[in-house]
Design an enzyme around this catalytic site. Sequence first.
Site, PDB file in Angstrom:
ATOM      1  N   ARG A   1      -0.880  12.477   3.058  1.00  0.00           N
ATOM      2  CA  ARG A   1       0.197  12.121   2.122  1.00  0.00           C
ATOM      3  C   ARG A   1      -0.224  12.456   0.697  1.00  0.00           C
ATOM      4  O   ARG A   1       0.595  12.916  -0.105  1.00  0.00           O
ATOM      5  CB  ARG A   1       0.553  10.642   2.253  1.00  0.00           C
ATOM      6  CG  ARG A   1       1.235  10.279   3.553  1.00  0.00           C
ATOM      7  CD  ARG A   1       1.679   8.833   3.579  1.00  0.00           C
ATOM      8  NE  ARG A   1       2.746   8.574   2.625  1.00  0.00           N
ATOM      9  CZ  ARG A   1       3.164   7.371   2.273  1.00  0.00           C
ATOM     10  NH1 ARG A   1       2.577   6.290   2.769  1.00  0.00           N
ATOM     11  NH2 ARG A   1       4.155   7.219   1.417  1.00  0.00           N
TER      12      ARG A   1
ATOM     13  N   CYS B   1      -0.904   3.272  -4.200  1.00  0.00           N
ATOM     14  CA  CYS B   1      -0.705   3.658  -2.801  1.00  0.00           C
ATOM     15  C   CYS B   1       0.744   4.101  -2.653  1.00  0.00           C
ATOM     16  O   CYS B   1       1.279   4.784  -3.514  1.00  0.00           O
ATOM     17  CB  CYS B   1      -1.064   2.503  -1.880  1.00  0.00           C
ATOM     18  SG  CYS B   1      -0.125   0.985  -2.210  1.00  0.00           S
TER      19      CYS B   1
END
Length: 277
Positions: free
Chosen positions: A172, A232
Amino acid sequence: MTAIITAAELSGESAGQRPPVLLDVRWRLGGPPGRPEYEAGHLPGAVYVDLDTELAGPPGAGGRHPLPDVAAFGAVMRRAGVRADGPVVVYDGGQGWAAARAWWLLRWTGHPDVRVLDGGLAAWTGPLTTDRPAPAEGDFSPVPGALPLLDADGAAALARDGLLLDARAAERYRGDVEPIDRVGGHVPGALSAPTTENVAENGKFLPSGALAARFEALGATAVTDGGVGVYCGSGVSGAHEVLALEIAGVPAALYAGSWSQWSADESRPVAKGPDPG
């Protein structure tokens, strides 16, 4: 005061004269609510707290899990029996992300004695119960600011002048995949530091020395120029990384809006590919 507690230590403290308030915050990203699991069996005396509705505000401009209204959060904690001068232990199903989010919120709002059950429910070998506790009303009044918090501009500045760690999975970070947010990639200048590498296979944190070595290799120490920050996807696993840094002796700020807020703003730059390290 350590930020984590073992199951054996918790068992002993729970039987002592000053037992901690227990908060069950079981939660899985994209999964069903944790309350049915809580009702099927939880630590004796534990109160269930829902991450999506009680440890976060409604999704929107602040990201998928923005910080909750402080007054509402305080009311939830008092209903759970949290006192300003009493210890608190939080646990989840074992991943540690949700427990770390509760830990961070309580510490950020000024509670001095909060610990995460290392390894979560999976580490607990004592009895479970289906009884619903009825704790006495607590007196904790949250006052934000006890831990450092970043907004998007602060995260950008830290990526430029200090050290900003991206706690998401490496794929990601690189932008290879993005299953949730508008676009894949990372904050320019941030380094990849998946939070999954902070724990062993059993979900327990690595020893403090191993964590310190891991973060030092990334440039994160207690004296890192410009400071250390973490983000995050939505401020949940990032809290777990802040907790790991705390165990390693490295203070770190949390960018609570994280990638879900950053990537939703089309004016924000997006970097892709591996980090320069």
